[in-house]
Write a protein that holds these residues in place. Structure first.
Motif, PDB file in Angstrom:
ATOM      1  N   VAL A 899      36.876  58.009  35.020  1.00  0.00           N
ATOM      2  CA  VAL A 899      37.322  56.626  34.379  1.00  0.00           C
ATOM      3  C   VAL A 899      38.185  56.527  36.327  1.00  0.00           C
ATOM      4  O   VAL A 899      39.302  57.415  36.284  1.00  0.00           O
ATOM      5  N   MET A 900      38.114  55.251  37.334  1.00  0.00           N
ATOM      6  CA  MET A 900      38.706  54.842  38.483  1.00  0.00           C
ATOM      7  C   MET A 900      39.355  54.000  38.226  1.00  0.00           C
ATOM      8  O   MET A 900      39.095  53.045  37.586  1.00  0.00           O
ATOM      9  N   LYS A 901      40.357  53.403  38.996  1.00  0.00           N
ATOM     10  CA  LYS A 901      41.235  52.565  39.081  1.00  0.00           C
ATOM     11  C   LYS A 901      41.549  52.207  40.732  1.00  0.00           C
ATOM     12  O   LYS A 901      40.617  52.749  41.565  1.00  0.00           O
ATOM     13  N   ALA A 902      40.720  50.892  40.468  1.00  0.00           N
ATOM     14  CA  ALA A 902      40.715  49.619  41.512  1.00  0.00           C
ATOM     15  C   ALA A 902      41.883  48.690  41.778  1.00  0.00           C
ATOM     16  O   ALA A 902      42.532  48.303  40.584  1.00  0.00           O
ATOM     17  N   ASP A 903      42.563  48.185  43.154  1.00  0.00           N
ATOM     18  CA  ASP A 903      43.868  47.581  42.988  1.00  0.00           C
ATOM     19  C   ASP A 903      42.901  46.030  43.406  1.00  0.00           C
ATOM     20  O   ASP A 903      44.100  45.647  43.085  1.00  0.00           O
ATOM     21  N   ASN A 904      41.882  46.293  43.990  1.00  0.00           N
ATOM     22  CA  ASN A 904      40.689  44.692  43.594  1.00  0.00           C
ATOM     23  C   ASN A 904      40.136  45.064  44.115  1.00  0.00           C
ATOM     24  O   ASN A 904      38.953  45.934  43.819  1.00  0.00           O
ATOM     25  N   PHE A 905      39.251  43.658  43.918  1.00  0.00           N
ATOM     26  CA  PHE A 905      37.519  43.784  43.580  1.00  0.00           C
ATOM     27  C   PHE A 905      36.466  44.173  44.908  1.00  0.00           C
ATOM     28  O   PHE A 905      36.248  44.866  44.730  1.00  0.00           O
ATOM     29  N   ALA A 906      37.364  44.345  46.430  1.00  0.00           N
ATOM     30  CA  ALA A 906      36.496  44.542  47.981  1.00  0.00           C
ATOM     31  C   ALA A 906      37.095  46.356  47.554  1.00  0.00           C
ATOM     32  O   ALA A 906      35.984  46.730  47.514  1.00  0.00           O
ATOM     33  N   GLN A 907      37.829  46.955  46.848  1.00  0.00           N
ATOM     34  CA  GLN A 907      38.306  48.366  46.977  1.00  0.00           C
ATOM     35  C   GLN A 907      36.998  48.604  45.845  1.00  0.00           C
ATOM     36  O   GLN A 907      36.383  49.679  45.470  1.00  0.00           O
ATOM     37  N   ALA A 908      37.114  47.741  44.573  1.00  0.00           N
ATOM     38  CA  ALA A 908      36.144  48.341  43.701  1.00  0.00           C
ATOM     39  C   ALA A 908      34.501  48.300  44.336  1.00  0.00           C
ATOM     40  O   ALA A 908      34.375  49.744  44.220  1.00  0.00           O
ATOM     41  N   LEU A 909      34.291  47.454  44.767  1.00  0.00           N
ATOM     42  CA  LEU A 909      32.240  48.023  45.183  1.00  0.00           C
ATOM     43  C   LEU A 909      32.640  49.122  46.765  1.00  0.00           C
ATOM     44  O   LEU A 909      31.618  49.400  46.500  1.00  0.00           O
ATOM     45  N   SER A 910      34.161  49.608  46.518  1.00  0.00           N
ATOM     46  CA  SER A 910      34.046  50.173  47.889  1.00  0.00           C
ATOM     47  C   SER A 910      33.569  51.646  47.895  1.00  0.00           C
ATOM     48  O   SER A 910      33.065  52.457  47.972  1.00  0.00           O
ATOM     49  N   ILE A 911      34.235  51.785  46.475  1.00  0.00           N
ATOM     50  CA  ILE A 911      34.228  52.726  45.871  1.00  0.00           C
ATOM     51  C   ILE A 911      32.793  53.068  44.698  1.00  0.00           C
ATOM     52  O   ILE A 911      32.257  53.367  45.277  1.00  0.00           O
ATOM     53  N   ALA A 912      32.669  51.755  44.515  1.00  0.00           N
ATOM     54  CA  ALA A 912      31.253  52.114  43.680  1.00  0.00           C
ATOM     55  C   ALA A 912      30.220  52.125  44.976  1.00  0.00           C
ATOM     56  O   ALA A 912      28.751  53.214  43.898  1.00  0.00           O
TER      57      ALA A 912
END
Length: 1002
Positions: A899-912
């Motif tokens: 389970v990981m944390k993202a500060d914004n949606f762009a970061q979430a996509l980058s992690i994914a």
């Protein structure tokens, strides 16, 4: 459908009186102005929302979607941003007033903040038209007001989505507290005739309504025994306390799949000596269900045997859209009537049957349709039904004027009054808004002043509303269309019994020997391996012969020999064999489910889905080959051009153990129907299931040598077949390591080889689900848990990473942990189990090593105790995981979730996107821009939005990825068969001495 006799009987006995009472009631409901008669400039925003959505279907959809999102949004800025996105959809025609408040470009601006405040206030006002209060204090004020108006009540707690055992315990406790507080308040009330007294008998002054599924988080029709045990333990606590307090309990009805189990549990529980004499209890039936009349007949017979009357609440039903969509997606028979008039007609039949049996079941007529209530009044007055045995019910905020008119006529009216916070109550609110704004809604038609004669006329049912089924069988006329095979509906007792019987029978057949099939003959082998049940490692499923290299060569020669005739066999003949195989699979479905369950540890519903997929592969590829076989003509004057396909030659299929039947079938029949001779080498741990597939293909008529079953050691037999000069196609599903090795081996040109081999390889993934701040957390938590821990995380599409917006991270994680704790881990053939074992001791060892690594580098959020005797691994959750950590990068193929944390949606996509894989991914979001961005930028072959990321369906969701997730086209898609075919073009010059035939010339 109902016989004409019954219809006429109702008309003759009660129709005249029904018309008189309906005229009286409907006039009373129209005495005062309503929102349609107010001056538009005087309307409040909540009224305007209803008015606009009634007149504009596109706006209705978008507005309700937006309203559903509001409780999850963290700020006015987010509300403004979402409001603008939803209202800017192309299908929406905005009223001028809405255009005015949407006239902002920056969601942080003052106009945007004002718009957010305005619309939020309007939605809250709208919600509290239908919700009796946020807390018990507000509810008590509502009850006091209702009692002053001559009405009584029943209280329902909002938020029926119970997904953890903690929530189930909390649900019980909240009802215990609610009854306690309402009982204390009731001591201050004077008993009122009609409300608290009837026929000289005291009636309970406190009544609550409960839902059975909320008492057990794993409530499942497949597990009637386990579900009943858990639910009844908690219901007994509730019923005993209610008896001590003098409170009444009414049991609601929910979705169709829970109906039979709900009724079965209540019938058994309420026959127990402790509860048999209770008359302060009730049940519910929904008249929009086609089998509801029979259910009522059965309940009457049961109530007669019980000997003490209960209340039966008769409603029309609140899940029509959901039920029709669910049945269509699963290719099941529609459980609900398709016409509103058919539901109304059935409701009237049931009303008559119920009230004519009032000595066994006290009638509670729940409807906002004036005619429906008038008929009940007419029957009750004609039969002189005692007041104790008859009451009317309406929903809070939905039928106020009708309720007042009924009170005026001297009837007891009970108001169904939900209470709770807006967030858990949103689903309830949307159901009410849908009901209020539907064109077929009586309330809407009455508010729009439809002629009274039309409103109160008997319902007329068109003959087309029969017991229709969404067809799952192909037409018998060419061309044969494709329809997905329906999964088994385990809410159906007969089907569930068949599944139990098949499992019992298969267990009697364990331990047999299975031989390879080479050139049409089953052959003895020098070596055998044991296939064991991963749920019970000492249990032998079967012994499987392993071919030698000499036998592998024999199989290859047989395939070469058979190829000439199989290549010349027409596509329609090959397709017909596949269709016969599909029919055999359907006939043996429950048996095949049992073999899958026992050999690879997959729970029965997941095994059943796999068999459906195998059937779909057979039928879909049969239709696809017939389509491709027609070829194409590109003709012009003087020249004919024919484009067509021919089979490649010999196909080697190397199938996995995690989908041992579906994937083995899909790759095999694709090769066969394209005209290739095929050798199937299954994974060692699922060879018995592959033997069952072999039995089916042989029975379906596959010729000798065309298909051969060649189990053997991968490093020897597998390598030999991959490298063989006569192999043309290798279809592989399995690990990245093996897939890459096959790809490299196949690229080498062998002596005597005159072609380049085609490799189709699906090699897994490191699949992520993103959960943003607008997500429905009920849906997201359940979806992530199912995607991560279904089949112990051993699906190539399983979720192994979840990336959560930082603003909701803690709330999501806490609920996910509790939801996972609520899963039952154990033997896959136990219907109470949601997660079984991993495949073998080597897999368990590898997964445990990854867990050990995770414990060193990450925070362990959950590890559970597990049973002994099988290859079990705890569902394991790590939190605060960094994107570059080992458990976030490497495919584990087990029940381990980062389970990981993202500060914004762009970061979430980058992690994914930050792994070597690109197979499946998911997004839980109600933000239109996030959904659109993910559709463009989320690098996966299959992206699933607001649903689980496992369970692709043939033709609907062709499956496959890219990057290091595999090479080749999507299984179950329109171009999959092309990989097994070589295209050819034949061009003919048809000119002779300067002339050529001209099409159409005489």
């Amino acid at each position: 459908m109902v016989s004409q006799t019954n219809t006429n009987k109702t008309d003759r006995r009660y129709e005249s009186k029904t018309q008189d009472i309906a005229q009286e009631l409907i006039k009373s409901t129209r005495q005062n102005s309503n929102i349609f008669n107010r001056m538009r400039e005087q309307m409040r925003w909540d009224d305007k929302i209803l008015d606009w959505t009634m007149s504009n279907p596109g706006l209705r959809v978008q507005m309700f979607r937006f309203i559903d999102t509001i409780p999850a949004l963290q700020s006015k800025t987010e509300i403004a941003h979402h409001f603008q996105q939803y209202m800017s959809a192309e299908a929406v025609e905005l009223p001028n007033a809405l255009k005015g408040i949407l006239n902002f470009s920056d969601p942080d601006s003052f106009p945007a903040q004002t718009a957010a405040a305005t619309i939020t206030k309007a939605v809250e006002t709208l919600a509290y038209k239908y919700i009796a209060g946020e807390n018990i204090a507000e509810v008590i004020k509502t009850i006091d007001r209702l009692r002053k108006q001559g009405m009584t009540y029943t209280i329902d707690l909002l938020g029926e989505a119970v997904i953890t055992e903690n929530e189930a315990q909390d649900y019980l406790q909240r009802y215990l507290d609610l009854m306690e507080q309402l009982t204390q308040k009731a001591q201050t009330w004077k008993r009122v005739e009609g409300i608290d007294l009837a026929d000289g008998e005291d009636l309970p002054q406190v009544q609550v309504s409960v839902k059975l599924t909320a008492f057990y988080s794993q409530f499942d029709p497949l597990d009637p025994v386990g579900s009943k045990a858990q639910v009844c333990d908690r219901l007994r606590i509730l019923l005993r306390r209610a008896a001590e307090l003098g409170a009444a309990i009414h049991f609601d009805m929910e979705q169709y799949r829970y109906k039979d189990l709900t009724l079965a549990i209540l019938k058994e529980l309420l026959m127990e000596s402790e509860f048999r004499s209770r008359t302060d209890l009730g049940m519910t039936l929904q008249a929009y269900l086609r089998d509801s009349y029979q259910d009522l007949q059965d309940l009457i017979a049961w109530a007669k045997e019980r000997g003490h009357p209960l209340t039966l609440r008769l409603v029309k039903g609140a899940y029509w859209d959901q039920e029709t969509i669910n049945s269509e997606q699963n290719h099941w028979q529609q459980p609900v009537y398709n016409q509103k008039a058919a539901t109304d007609h059935n409701y009237e039949r049931m009303t008559q049957l119920l009230l004519e049996n009032h000595e066994y079941l006290c009638g509670a007529i729940g409807s906002h349709n004036v005619r429906s209530q008038a008929l009940a009044c007419a029957i009750a007055e004609t039969l002189k039904i005692p007041p104790r045995r008859f009451e009317m019910q309406v929903l809070y905020g939905m039928g106020d004027k009708l309720a007042q008119a009924l009170v005026k006529r001297g009837h007891r009216v009970r108001v169904y009054s939900p209470y709770g916070k807006l967030l858990p109550g949103m689903a309830y609110l949307i159901r009410r808004l849908l009901e209020n704004t539907a064109n077929s809604s009586f309330l809407r038609q009455n508010q729009e002043n439809k002629p009274i004669e039309e409103l109160i006329a008997p319902p007329i049912v068109e003959s087309t509303d029969t017991d229709s089924v969404t067809s799952s069988k192909p037409s018998t006329h060419p061309p044969i269309p494709f329809f997905n095979a329906p999964d088994t509906d385990y809410a159906d007792t007969k089907r569930r019994t068949k599944a139990e019987e098949a499992l019992s029978q298969v267990k009697k057949e364990l331990g047999k020997t299975y031989l390879p099939l080479i050139d049409g003959e089953y052959q003895e082998t020098p070596n055998y391996i044991d296939s064991r049940n991963p749920s019970r490692e000492t249990e032998l499923v079967g012994q499987v012969g392993q071919i030698s290299l000499e036998q592998a060569e024999q199989a290859m020669n047989a395939a070469k020999s058979a190829f000439k005739s199989w290549k010349a066999t027409s596509a329609s003949e090959r397709a017909e064999i596949l269709r016969r195989a599909a029919d055999l699979m359907e006939q043996r479905r429950h048996e095949l489910n049992a073999w899958i369950c026992l050999e690879v540890g997959k729970i029965i519903p997941q095994a059943d889905g796999e068999v459906s997929e195998a059937i779909d592969f057979c039928r879909y590829y049969a239709s696809e080959m017939e389509r491709l076989a027609t070829g194409k003509n590109y003709d012009l004057a003087g020249e004919n051009n024919r484009y067509f396909y021919q089979p490649k030659g010999i196909a080697v299929v190397i199938s996995p153990w995690n989908f041992p039947f579906a994937i083995a079938t899909g790759m095999t029949v694709a090769a066969l129907v394209a005209g290739n001779c095929t050798l199937l080498k299954p994974a060692a741990t699922s060879s018995v299931i592959a033997a069952k597939l072999t039995e089916i293909l042989v029975e379906a008529g596959i010729p000798s040598g065309v298909f051969q079953y060649v189990p053997g050691k991968g490093s020897e037999v597998g390598t030999y077949l991959v490298e063989h000069k006569d192999t043309h196609v290798i279809a592989f599903t399995g690990s990245r390591e093996v897939g890459c090795r096959i790809y490299a081996q196949a690229a080498k040109l062998q002596p005597g080889q005159k072609h380049l081999k085609r490799v189709i390889a699906e090699m897994g993934g490191k699949n992520a689900i993103i959960v943003d701040e607008s997500a429905d957390l009920d849906q997201a938590v359940v979806g992530v848990a199912q995607s991560a821990f279904g089949y112990s995380g051993q699906k190539c599409s399983a979720c192994s990473r979840v990336i959560v917006a930082s603003s909701i991270y803690n709330a999501f994680l806490a609920r996910l942990i509790e939801a996972t704790k609520s899963l039952n881990v154990g033997a896959a053939d136990n219907p109470s189990i949601q997660m079984g074992p991993v495949i073998d001791p080597q897999a368990r060892k590898r997964i445990l090593e990854y867990i050990a690594q995770g414990k060193e580098a990450n925070e362990l959020a959950l590890e559970m105790s597990i049973p002994e005797g099988g290859y079990y691994v705890s569902p394991t959750i790590f939190s605060e995981v960094n994107p570059d950590d080992t458990i976030a990068q490497e495919e584990i193929f087990g029940p381990v979730l980062a389970v990981m944390k993202a500060d914004n949606f762009a970061q979430a996509l980058s992690i994914a996107n930050g792994t070597d894989y690109a197979l499946t991914g998911g997004l839980y979001s109600r933000t239109p821009s996030h959904i659109e961005q993910a559709s463009r930028e989320f690098e996966v072959g299959n992206l699933y939005i607001n649903r689980t990321i496992t369970g692709a369906i043939v033709a609907r969701q062709p499956f496959g990825g890219f990057k290091l997730s595999g090479v080749g086209s999507k299984a179950g898609g329109p171009d999959y068969l092309l990989q097994f075919l070589d295209p050819r073009v034949v061009t003919e010059n048809i000119q002779r001495q300067g002339f050529a035939p001209i099409e159409g010339a005489e």
